[in-house]
Design a protein around this motif. Structure first.
Motif, mmCIF file in Angstrom:
data_model
loop_
_atom_site.group_PDB
_atom_site.id
_atom_site.type_symbol
_atom_site.label_atom_id
_atom_site.label_comp_id
_atom_site.label_asym_id
_atom_site.label_seq_id
_atom_site.Cartn_x
_atom_site.Cartn_y
_atom_site.Cartn_z
ATOM 1 N N ALA B 49 -6.604 -1.047 -0.568
ATOM 2 C CA ALA B 49 -6.767 0.296 -0.012
ATOM 3 C C ALA B 49 -5.787 0.533 1.131
ATOM 4 O O ALA B 49 -5.496 1.668 1.481
ATOM 5 N N ILE B 50 -5.272 -0.539 1.725
ATOM 6 C CA ILE B 50 -4.300 -0.370 2.799
ATOM 7 C C ILE B 50 -2.873 -0.492 2.288
ATOM 8 O O ILE B 50 -2.011 0.290 2.630
ATOM 9 N N PHE B 51 -2.628 -1.496 1.448
ATOM 10 C CA PHE B 51 -1.248 -1.772 1.048
ATOM 11 C C PHE B 51 -0.872 -1.223 -0.323
ATOM 12 O O PHE B 51 0.259 -1.391 -0.759
ATOM 13 N N GLY B 52 -1.800 -0.606 -1.037
ATOM 14 C CA GLY B 52 -1.453 0.074 -2.272
ATOM 15 C C GLY B 52 -1.597 -0.756 -3.535
ATOM 16 O O GLY B 52 -1.922 -1.940 -3.478
ATOM 17 N N PHE B 86 -7.904 -4.829 -11.411
ATOM 18 C CA PHE B 86 -8.807 -4.257 -10.421
ATOM 19 C C PHE B 86 -8.039 -3.935 -9.145
ATOM 20 O O PHE B 86 -8.171 -2.843 -8.583
ATOM 21 N N GLY B 87 -7.201 -4.885 -8.702
ATOM 22 C CA GLY B 87 -6.406 -4.670 -7.491
ATOM 23 C C GLY B 87 -5.520 -3.444 -7.614
ATOM 24 O O GLY B 87 -5.400 -2.639 -6.690
ATOM 25 N N ALA B 88 -4.904 -3.303 -8.780
ATOM 26 C CA ALA B 88 -4.005 -2.162 -8.989
ATOM 27 C C ALA B 88 -4.782 -0.849 -8.987
ATOM 28 O O ALA B 88 -4.385 0.132 -8.352
ATOM 29 N N LEU B 89 -5.926 -0.843 -9.696
ATOM 30 C CA LEU B 89 -6.703 0.402 -9.822
ATOM 31 C C LEU B 89 -7.255 0.847 -8.469
ATOM 32 O O LEU B 89 -7.113 2.003 -8.076
ATOM 33 N N ILE B 90 -7.877 -0.088 -7.746
ATOM 34 C CA ILE B 90 -8.456 0.293 -6.463
ATOM 35 C C ILE B 90 -7.339 0.651 -5.477
ATOM 36 O O ILE B 90 -7.511 1.487 -4.592
ATOM 37 N N GLY B 91 -6.149 0.065 -5.686
ATOM 38 C CA GLY B 91 -5.009 0.390 -4.827
ATOM 39 C C GLY B 91 -4.603 1.851 -4.906
ATOM 40 O O GLY B 91 -3.978 2.385 -3.984
ATOM 41 N N LEU B 92 -4.964 2.493 -6.017
ATOM 42 C CA LEU B 92 -4.619 3.910 -6.162
ATOM 43 C C LEU B 92 -5.332 4.770 -5.118
ATOM 44 O O LEU B 92 -4.918 5.885 -4.822
ATOM 45 N N VAL B 93 -6.408 4.203 -4.538
ATOM 46 C CA VAL B 93 -7.157 4.966 -3.552
ATOM 47 C C VAL B 93 -6.369 5.066 -2.233
ATOM 48 O O VAL B 93 -6.605 5.944 -1.414
ATOM 49 N N ALA B 94 -5.398 4.139 -2.052
ATOM 50 C CA ALA B 94 -4.675 4.061 -0.782
ATOM 51 C C ALA B 94 -4.074 5.397 -0.373
ATOM 52 O O ALA B 94 -4.121 5.791 0.785
ATOM 53 N N ILE B 110 -17.183 7.359 0.688
ATOM 54 C CA ILE B 110 -17.550 7.815 -0.658
ATOM 55 C C ILE B 110 -16.382 7.659 -1.630
ATOM 56 O O ILE B 110 -16.523 7.095 -2.712
ATOM 57 N N THR B 111 -15.203 8.117 -1.197
ATOM 58 C CA THR B 111 -14.020 7.998 -2.057
ATOM 59 C C THR B 111 -13.759 6.538 -2.421
ATOM 60 O O THR B 111 -13.558 6.191 -3.589
ATOM 61 N N PHE B 112 -13.764 5.688 -1.389
ATOM 62 C CA PHE B 112 -13.495 4.258 -1.593
ATOM 63 C C PHE B 112 -14.473 3.676 -2.607
ATOM 64 O O PHE B 112 -14.070 2.984 -3.546
#
Lengths: 605, 183, 275
Positions: B49-52, B86-94, B110-112
């Protein structure tokens, strides 16, 4: 062709403001550094000296963003027109954090790092690594991993890692911060040696002035509040009162001279204890001063609080850390445990707190130690958590302990996990915050605090559990003189409230000034248990424990004082009588606590 | 503030080291006997979420592969790849959050969590079992149930630990604005 | 500390191969083993890896600790497969030879047992070779090897950094967790699950926030020493290929080709003796 007097660094009316900050950090900096020069940049925390270092090595403007005014130039070119890579060919930086700087998996790989990035190929790659390693005398450890090296050895590797590039300027950011006294001394000798061999300029950022001056420097640049206040030869600067006024600790021998009423002048060469010249009349002044300081009688024997008997401990990997340690700690003592890395002092505190279980030996605590059999449970049977109700342990780095966002919650955490009811929690947290001088900040988030204040929060979070004793690992690490004094005076007030305070440290000033008693660890054993003055004037203990003799000892000899130990003791007593009163009262005023606070009673019950 | 490429590389290295240490040594007993809760996915979600997404994918890939290596049971590629996804998908939230600037309020939480639930469902409900079937010819009902159990447990840990980490990190970032002392 | 990965430094022909060679061989071997379920081929690989172990002078007791994990994992997975899908073999081999019944749908067939044999062989053909790789490859050589087989050097360096800082982070975790335990934070079964996770947070938050500071320091240190400036970089630990390196890679490639050819000849990934 190298111009011997080449101007390497030049600042012209330079100023800098970080993007995230409301005020500039640097104002009107004018500074020149030439090839072969050795310059010490000193100043209290937050004075801008680290920012100035970042402007020299290019982290500003390339890593940290902000607005600059005026000019910052390396070899006549403005840094903002260069690249970080270009600047790194001229300026080699040794950072304070030796683990952060050590990037390679082994010594050789770390030294090779800069060369690898420049695509240097074999055989030059291996040759240059070997040459750099032998320059700093680490070539026998080429295949060692960082965790197998001491702090001093890691620093040598860091130095080799920048020397390998044949830079023209070596920049050291607080090189003494993590070293024991003897290693610090060696480090300064090594730096001087490198300067001689390579002809590079050396810039040292440090607030531990006396230790840096172990080897000559050409100039001291004194900074405060983002400005350069003085840029002068050590002999001149040390003859003024500027250092003390700006929160820098003067060398102890100069403080002693001033106490004795001797006026320090540049002609006396006060830059180093070794160059210092005193006339007979001045020596006489020192002698009569020391004779006139009345002794503070040692405090009468107090009850034994903790007794360790013949402790042996070996780690799971077969490393023996304690080899028959016995010692006694009395109630209300403020004492220090000193020794080099690996001497066993940290392991000892872990054994006391129950983090590790000794294979042999026994620790007694409280009533058990005092020999009152009826209500004595066995200390060795208590769990980590149960022991923590009696002995609190404060880690070196407050950031490793703080897990809550708000100060209040952080201090309350230990009580909440113990299921104490909220009304009692509120009462105890309030009391503790007052004692620790954190009352004005009680609604603040932890992140708004300075490093020193965070340290207080961690101490508060331990004190709230009302232990009889606290152990602090390097309580003053990374602190400048002002914050250091603040923390230590605070610990002293705890002592006077009946808490027993044990400090694990390699800081000489700390033990000299504050610890009444000092236990010295060396080679997994206790080798001395004496007053601080006694330890620091005993050449044998000093050598075995990698300590450094105090310059007061040298001064005493110089003045023909036979009993050096008594001289050092009278210096300590003089300071205690004349300086401490003022600090202590300031402390009480700022925290607004009344004497006889219930915290003390709670701790003793 | 945008991160420099070198900082991202270091974040991947340190992130993978943390992922490894958490996965290998941090044992929190779970309600199911003999199994531990994987706290490392809370960390992975936070770092991503921080580094993408790129950093997220690589932290998952390297960290998980190193864990497998250290146990010596060979690299179980299907699950390693699922971690990376999973890392890539959640990284989209960054790009939708600005934790670096100290912002992580209710909306951010909520978004996270919305993103992490969806990412876990895709990673463990689809990618891991499908790869198990394709690569290892394992029975479908077994791998889907394994994915389901793993996925739910990871959603819970990420919801608690990942959220706690984001909140703590955002709070630790200096914010402009004046704090006054209480008397 | 570096022994988390159990590298054993001992002179042998396998140790002499460059890290890059071993990595290539490992990948080719793994793909070959993954590709096919031909029982004869799968049975050959463990024999081959046993021979390699002998050559490498790595003894059984050096790896017994890791083998333990593997055996548990293997048994568990086999049991799970049987519990969930007792007739998986029947559907794979399109035949049903019943041996005996355990009640309900748990009817044991030759096909199912044969599938389990293949599953076990699959483990035995991949796990020893990974162990061998881990035991004979210096972690220092690993990043250089990744870069050599085409991984971007920046990513290869991330792996090196992970290996470098695992021991530091592990030590820090240990220290933080001790200090927090003293304050009463525990993750044992005595607590409810949510409490356990919150306790974990109290340990992980300081650990991870201080790691974020660490990232800052390390990236500064790397930039100050010129990392990332050029398109390529050299590696202190890289070694030139020898004849043996080439030979090892050719032989491994041979394995992969064999696996592919077998799949083509069998017409599917399984070698089916039942029909």
């Amino acid at each position: 062709m190298k111009d011997e007097n080449e101007l390497l660094v030049e600042f012209r009316d330079f100023g800098f403001q970080y993007n995230a900050q409301a005020e500039p950090t640097l104002y009107h900096i004018d500074l020149k550094i030439r090839r072969g020069e050795k310059v010490l940049i000193a100043g209290p925390s937050g004075c801008g000296k680290s920012t100035l270092a970042s402007c020299i090595n290019g982290l500003i403007p390339f890593s940290y963003r902000g607005e600059s005014t005026g000019k910052a130039m390396i070899r006549g070119r403005e840094t903002k027109e260069m690249s970080l890579f270009e600047i790194s060919q001229t300026v080699g930086t040794v950072l304070q954090d030796s683990d952060g700087q050590f990037i390679g998996l082994t010594v050789a790989e770390d030294i090779a790092f800069a060369l690898e990035n420049e695509c240097v190929r074999d055989p030059q790659l291996h040759e240059r690594v070997r040459a750099a390693a032998s320059l700093v005398n680490i070539e026998s450890h080429l295949h060692h991993a960082p965790e197998d090296l001491s702090g001093g050895q890691k620093q040598r590797v860091a130095l080799a890692g920048v020397m390998v590039n044949e830079v023209d300027l070596l920049l050291f950011d607080e090189p003494l911060a993590n070293l024991d006294p003897a290693t610090g001394k060696t480090a300064m000798e090594l730096i001087e040696d490198m300067r001689r061999k390579s002809g590079a300029a050396v810039v040292i950022i440090e607030h531990r002035l006396e230790d840096v001056l172990h080897r000559d420097v050409d100039r001291i640049v004194l900074m405060n509040d983002g400005r350069i206040l003085a840029d002068a030869a050590p002999d001149e600067l040390l003859s003024t009162g500027l250092l003390a006024q700006n929160g820098i600790r003067e060398p102890l021998y100069l403080t002693a001279l001033k106490y004795a009423g001797v006026t320090v002048t540049p002609q006396m060469r006060p830059g180093s204890i070794h160059s210092l010249k005193l006339e007979e009349a001045q020596k006489e002044k020192v002698r009569s001063w020391s004779a006139g300081v009345g002794e503070i009688p040692p405090r009468k024997d107090r009850k034994i609080l903790l007794q360790a008997e013949n402790i042996h401990f070996t780690y799971g990997n077969g490393y023996k850390a304690l080899d028959g340690v016995s010692l006694t700690i009395r109630e209300g003592e403020l004492m220090a445990i000193v020794g080099t890395n690996g001497a066993g002092k940290s392991t000892f505190s872990k054994v006391v707190c129950g983090f590790e279980t000794p294979q042999k030996g026994r620790i007694r605590f409280g009533a058990e130690a005092a020999g009152i059999p009826e209500n004595a449970g066995s200390w060795m049977d208590l769990s980590i958590k149960e022991r923590a109700d009696h002995i609190g342990y404060v880690m070196q780095n407050p950031n490793q302990m703080i897990s809550q966002t708000m100060i209040w919650d952080e201090v309350a955490l230990g009580l909440r996990t113990r299921g104490v009811d909220e009304a009692e929690i509120t009462k105890r947290v309030e009391e503790t915050l007052k004692i620790c001088g954190l009352w004005p900040f009680r609604r603040w988030p932890v992140s708004a605090l300075s490093f020193g204040q965070k340290k207080r929060v961690t101490i508060a979070s331990i004190l709230v559990l009302q232990p009889e004793m606290i152990i602090l690992d390097e309580p003053t690490a990374g602190q400048d003189y002002r914050h250091y004094t603040e923390i230590m005076e605070f610990l002293r007030t705890l002592g006077s409230r009946g808490f027993t305070v044990v400090m694990i440290t390699h800081d000489m000033h700390l033990m000299l000034e504050y610890a009444a008693r000092c236990i010295v660890f060396s080679e997994k054993k206790v080798i001395a248990d004496d007053s601080s003055a006694g330890v620091l004037t005993s050449p044998d203990v000093i050598a075995r424990a990698s300590l450094k003799e105090t310059s007061l000892y040298t001064l005493a000899k110089m003045c023909g004082i036979r009993d050096e130990r008594a001289f050092v003791q009278s210096f300590i007593d003089y300071e205690r009588k004349n300086r401490r009163g003022s600090f202590a009262s300031a402390e009480t005023a700022s925290t607004g606590t009344e004497p006889g606070n219930t915290e003390q009673e709670g701790a003793q019950s | 503030m945008k991160n420099s490429p070198v900082k991202t590389i270091v974040a991947i290295g340190i992130g993978a080291a943390l992922f490894f240490v958490l996965g290998r040594f941090v044992a929190i007993p779970s309600p199911v006997p003999n199994t531990n809760i994987s706290t490392q996915y809370g960390l992975l979600a936070f770092m991503a979420a921080i580094f993408g997404p790129v950093a997220g994918a690589l932290i998952g890939l390297i960290g998980h592969a190193l864990i497998d290596f250290s146990y010596g049971w060979g690299i179980w590629w299907s699950w390693v790849i699922a971690s990376a996804c999973f890392g890539a998908l959640i990284g989209l939230v960054a790009s939708r959050l600005s934790i670096e600037d100290g912002e992580f309020g209710q909306k951010g939480i909520i978004t996270f969590n919305l993103f992490q639930v969806v990412s876990h469902v895709i990673a463990w409900g689809v990618i891991a079992p499908v790869l198990d079937i394709v690569m290892y010819k394992e029975p479908a009902n077994k791998v889907f149930l394994q994915g389901l159990v793993g996925g739910i447990s990871n959603i819970v840990t990420t919801a608690i630990i990942g959220t706690l980490l984001c909140v703590a990190y955002a709070a630790a970032k200096p914010k402009k604005g004046s704090l006054s002392r209480d008397r | 500390m570096r022994n988390i990965f159990n590298y054993i430094d001992r002179p042998s022909p396998i140790h002499d191969l460059t890290g890059a060679t071993k990595l290539v061989c490992l990948l080719l071997w793994s793909f070959a083993a993954m590709m096919t379920y031909d029982t004869r081929f799968l049975a050959m690989l463990p024999v081959l890896s046993f021979a390699l172990f002998v050559i490498s002078k790595i003894r059984l007791r050096d790896v017994s600790f890791m083998l333990g994990f593997t055996v548990v994992f293997m048994v568990l997975n086999n049991v799970l497969v049987f519990l969930f899908s007792p007739q998986h073999g029947v559907s794979l081999y399109h035949a049903k030879h019943v041996l005996f019944s355990l009640g309900g749908r748990y009817v044991v067939t030759q096909e199912q047992l044969f599938y389990h044999l293949n599953l076990v062989l699959k483990y035995l053909s991949t796990i020893p070779i990974v162990l061998l790789f881990v035991c004979t490859t210096d972690p220092s050589e690993f990043a250089a090897s990744l870069n050599r087989i085409g991984v971007k050097y920046s990513i290869a360096y991330s792996v090196a950094l992970a290996l470098r800082y695992i021991p530091d982070i592990q030590r820090e975790y240990h220290e933080i967790s001790q200090a927090q335990q003293a304050r009463g934070i525990e993750m044992s079964k005595k607590q409810t699950l949510v409490k356990r996770l919150k306790s974990a947070g109290a340990i992980l938050i300081p650990l991870i926030l201080s790691s974020m500071d660490r990232i800052e320091v390390i990236s500064n240190a790397m930039e100050l020493r010129g990392f990332g400036k050029k398109k390529k970089r050299t590696w202190y630990m890289a070694r030139p290929f020898s004849r043996w390196d080439i030979l090892a890679m050719i032989l491994s490639a041979g394995l992969l080709v064999t696996a592919i050819l077998l799949n083509v000849r069998n017409g599917e990934r399984f070698w089916n003796p039942f029909v």
